[in-house]
Design an enzyme around this catalytic site. Structure first.
Site, PDB file in Angstrom:
ATOM      1  N   GLU A 102       0.633  -1.041  -0.180  1.00 29.23           N
ATOM      2  CA  GLU A 102      -0.011   0.033  -0.295  1.00 29.23           C
ATOM      3  C   GLU A 102       0.555   1.268   0.313  1.00 29.23           C
ATOM      4  O   GLU A 102       1.694   1.954   0.577  1.00 29.23           O
ATOM      5  CB  GLU A 102      -0.870   0.086   1.459  1.00 29.23           C
ATOM      6  N   CYS A 115       4.050   8.791   0.603  1.00 26.69           N
ATOM      7  CA  CYS A 115       4.144   7.905   2.003  1.00 26.69           C
ATOM      8  C   CYS A 115       4.414   5.949   1.206  1.00 26.69           C
ATOM      9  O   CYS A 115       3.459   5.867   0.723  1.00 26.69           O
ATOM     10  CB  CYS A 115       3.235   7.549   3.345  1.00 26.69           C
ATOM     11  N   CYS A 122       6.646  -7.163   6.820  1.00 32.85           N
ATOM     12  CA  CYS A 122       8.079  -7.294   6.997  1.00 32.85           C
ATOM     13  C   CYS A 122       8.164  -7.740   8.494  1.00 32.85           C
ATOM     14  O   CYS A 122       6.810  -8.256   8.999  1.00 32.85           O
ATOM     15  CB  CYS A 122       7.508  -5.455   8.412  1.00 32.85           C
ATOM     16  N   CYS A 126       6.859  -5.375  15.332  1.00 29.66           N
ATOM     17  CA  CYS A 126       6.630  -5.078  16.799  1.00 29.66           C
ATOM     18  C   CYS A 126       5.296  -5.563  16.293  1.00 29.66           C
ATOM     19  O   CYS A 126       4.194  -5.170  15.405  1.00 29.66           O
ATOM     20  CB  CYS A 126       6.416  -2.892  16.266  1.00 29.66           C
ATOM     21  N   CYS A 129       1.986  -2.671  15.466  1.00 28.80           N
ATOM     22  CA  CYS A 129       1.919  -2.015  13.840  1.00 28.80           C
ATOM     23  C   CYS A 129       1.195  -3.539  13.231  1.00 28.80           C
ATOM     24  O   CYS A 129       1.210  -5.113  13.727  1.00 28.80           O
ATOM     25  CB  CYS A 129       3.866  -2.543  14.085  1.00 28.80           C
ATOM     26  N   CYS A 353      -0.872   6.196  10.379  1.00 29.39           N
ATOM     27  CA  CYS A 353       0.253   5.437  10.674  1.00 29.39           C
ATOM     28  C   CYS A 353      -0.007   4.092  11.136  1.00 29.39           C
ATOM     29  O   CYS A 353      -0.468   3.779  12.450  1.00 29.39           O
ATOM     30  CB  CYS A 353       0.893   6.485  11.218  1.00 29.39           C
TER      31      CYS A 353
HETATM   32  N1  SAH Z   1       9.862  -0.055   9.660  1.00 28.72           N
HETATM   33  C1  SAH Z   1       9.853   1.855   9.931  1.00 28.72           C
HETATM   34  C2  SAH Z   1       9.285   2.068   8.527  1.00 28.72           C
HETATM   35  C3  SAH Z   1       7.473   1.816   8.844  1.00 28.72           C
HETATM   36  S1  SAH Z   1       6.449   2.512   9.998  1.00 28.72           S
HETATM   37  C4  SAH Z   1       9.676   1.977  11.201  1.00 28.72           C
HETATM   38  O1  SAH Z   1      10.023   1.604  11.772  1.00 28.72           O
HETATM   39  O2  SAH Z   1       9.988   3.062  11.186  1.00 28.72           O
HETATM   40  C5  SAH Z   1       6.029   3.971  10.053  1.00 28.72           C
HETATM   41  C6  SAH Z   1       5.865   4.876  11.966  1.00 28.72           C
HETATM   42  O3  SAH Z   1       4.577   3.953  11.733  1.00 28.72           O
HETATM   43  C7  SAH Z   1       6.957   3.833  12.648  1.00 28.72           C
HETATM   44  O4  SAH Z   1       7.524   5.093  13.337  1.00 28.72           O
HETATM   45  C8  SAH Z   1       6.090   2.618  12.815  1.00 28.72           C
HETATM   46  O5  SAH Z   1       6.185   2.438  14.727  1.00 28.72           O
HETATM   47  C9  SAH Z   1       4.888   3.908  13.292  1.00 28.72           C
HETATM   48  N2  SAH Z   1       3.496   2.625  13.835  1.00 28.72           N
HETATM   49  C10 SAH Z   1       3.152   1.119  13.509  1.00 28.72           C
HETATM   50  N3  SAH Z   1       2.322   0.846  13.719  1.00 28.72           N
HETATM   51  C11 SAH Z   1       1.756   1.589  14.827  1.00 28.72           C
HETATM   52  C12 SAH Z   1       0.488   2.277  14.962  1.00 28.72           C
HETATM   53  N4  SAH Z   1      -0.965   1.915  15.212  1.00 28.72           N
HETATM   54  N5  SAH Z   1      -0.097   4.167  15.170  1.00 28.72           N
HETATM   55  C13 SAH Z   1       0.910   4.730  15.038  1.00 28.72           C
HETATM   56  N6  SAH Z   1       1.992   4.544  15.008  1.00 28.72           N
HETATM   57  C14 SAH Z   1       2.546   3.605  14.492  1.00 28.72           C
END
Ligand code: SAH
Length: 363
Positions: A102, A115, A122, A126, A129, A353
């Protein structure tokens, strides 16, 4: 069928995988004159087209073969969702092997941010996420990353996004995937995105942000590239105990090492580092954690982005209470740390995000 059940296959080569000299060599290898590569680059990066019929400066007999070899269609829009009066658009893309990724276009007054995803899925796991839940399918090719930006640029140029014809001004690697785990292709994509037209899309290098969980050796490698792109570090906790849980790669590279690498990056690039911090109710939003975060960051070239958690389906976590988030912000500000609360653009279309989770959607 969920993406995980596809055998991930390498996408076909595309001119956006190659630098200008490599493209010319490839045209020659294919039995064409070298300058045909430049013509195709102009069609793709300047005119934003990959339609052979539009390439009237290329002999009709050669168009099809050249386009097939250098401009294969990599991504097909499977679904398009928009909100904010059409100024936020999420696209679900199907790649040639059936993987889904996406991208999100966000138009603000005076700028348009794309974005983009760097991987299908991935591997960083985390737990908050959506993409992290699905696991890694495969790395995207440089051209698959670039294609997301080209598609946004095309929609803007065609006036499809409310606000009149426009251009992509910013690109953030904050979609699906860990960009620094797909290092060489991401770097190649950054070069295509930022090389001047017609070799590339001509986006300012300073307007590109690479966001990472904190892969320390790759941050060091990026610092040595001499590119003034912005680095964003997804910190989410000021203490290793909690970060081990929220960002599991922290078990490998601890907060102190990640921040040391980030400050070295700031020194090398001349750019402030962004620290991303998802505000999770009663998990990482306590006053003592705000103070601990402030101590880690004080006097460093940094900007903190607080992001209200976008709860993913079935998540045990939710966003911080707005009052608690405001207090967290003030504590950082009182210590002189620049901080902004990230907006939650695209929330209604699961485009905010951490909500990008194409892999779990039925095709
Ligand atoms: N893998 C990279 C980029 C992907 S996500 C990274 O982790 O930085 C971009 C941002 O969105 C990251 O800071 C991630 O931690 C955040 N993110 C992921 N899931 C989220 C959620 N459910 N709510 C808010 N931010 C989130």
């Amino acid at each position: 069928m969920p993406v995980g059940q596809h055998a991930a296959a390498r996408p076909p080569q595309h001119l956006a995988d190659l630098g200008p000299a490599e493209r010319r060599a490839e045209a020659e290898r294919l039995g064409h004159q070298r300058f045909r590569a430049d013509q195709l680059s102009r069609h793709y990066f300047a005119r934003l087209t990959d339609d052979p019929a539009a390439m009237t400066d290329v002999p009709a007999a050669a168009r099809g073969a050249l386009a097939e070899a250098l401009l294969p269609r990599l991504l097909t829009a499977e679904r398009e969702l928009s909100c904010d009066g059409g100024q936020t658009r999420k696209t679900l893309w199907r790649a040639t092997d059936g993987s889904y990724v996406e991208s999100v276009l966000m138009r603000y007054p005076g700028r348009v941010t794309m974005c983009v995803s760097s991987q299908a899925g991935c591997g960083m796991a985390c737990p908050f996420c959506a993409t992290g839940q699905a696991g890694l399918t495969r790395n995207l090719s440089a051209a698959e990353i670039v294609a997301q930006v080209v598609a946004g640029a095309r929609a803007l140029a065609a006036g499809e996004v409310p606000g009149g014809p426009g251009r992509v001004s910013n690109v953030v690697f904050m979609g699906m995937g860990e960009p620094l785990a797909n290092y060489s292709r991401v770097l190649s994509a950054v070069r295509r995105i930022t090389d001047p037209v017609p070799d590339g899309l001509g986006v300012s290098r300073r307007a590109v942000t690479i966001s990472t969980v904190g892969l320390v050796p790759a941050i060091g490698r990026l610092a040595a590239e001499g590119l003034p792109v912005r680095l964003a570090v997804s910190l989410h906790a000021p203490d290793d105990e909690l970060r081990d849980e929220l960002v599991p790669v922290n078990k490998r590279w601890k907060i102190a090492e990640v921040l040391d690498a980030a400050w070295a990056y700031a020194a090398a690039s001349g750019r402030r580092v962004s620290v991303e911090y998802a505000m999770i109710r009663d998990v990482n939003d306590q006053a003592w954690r705000a103070e601990a975060l402030a101590r880690l960051l004080a006097s460093h070239p940094v900007h903190v982005n607080l992001i209200p958690l976008n709860p993913t389906p079935g998540s045990r976590w939710t966003a911080s209470d707005p009052g608690v988030a405001a207090e967290f912000t003030q504590r950082l500000e009182r210590r002189g740390i620049p901080v902004t609360m990230r907006d939650t653009r695209g929330r209604e279309i699961d485009g905010a995000c951490g909500q990008l989770a194409a892999a779990s959607r039925p095709s």
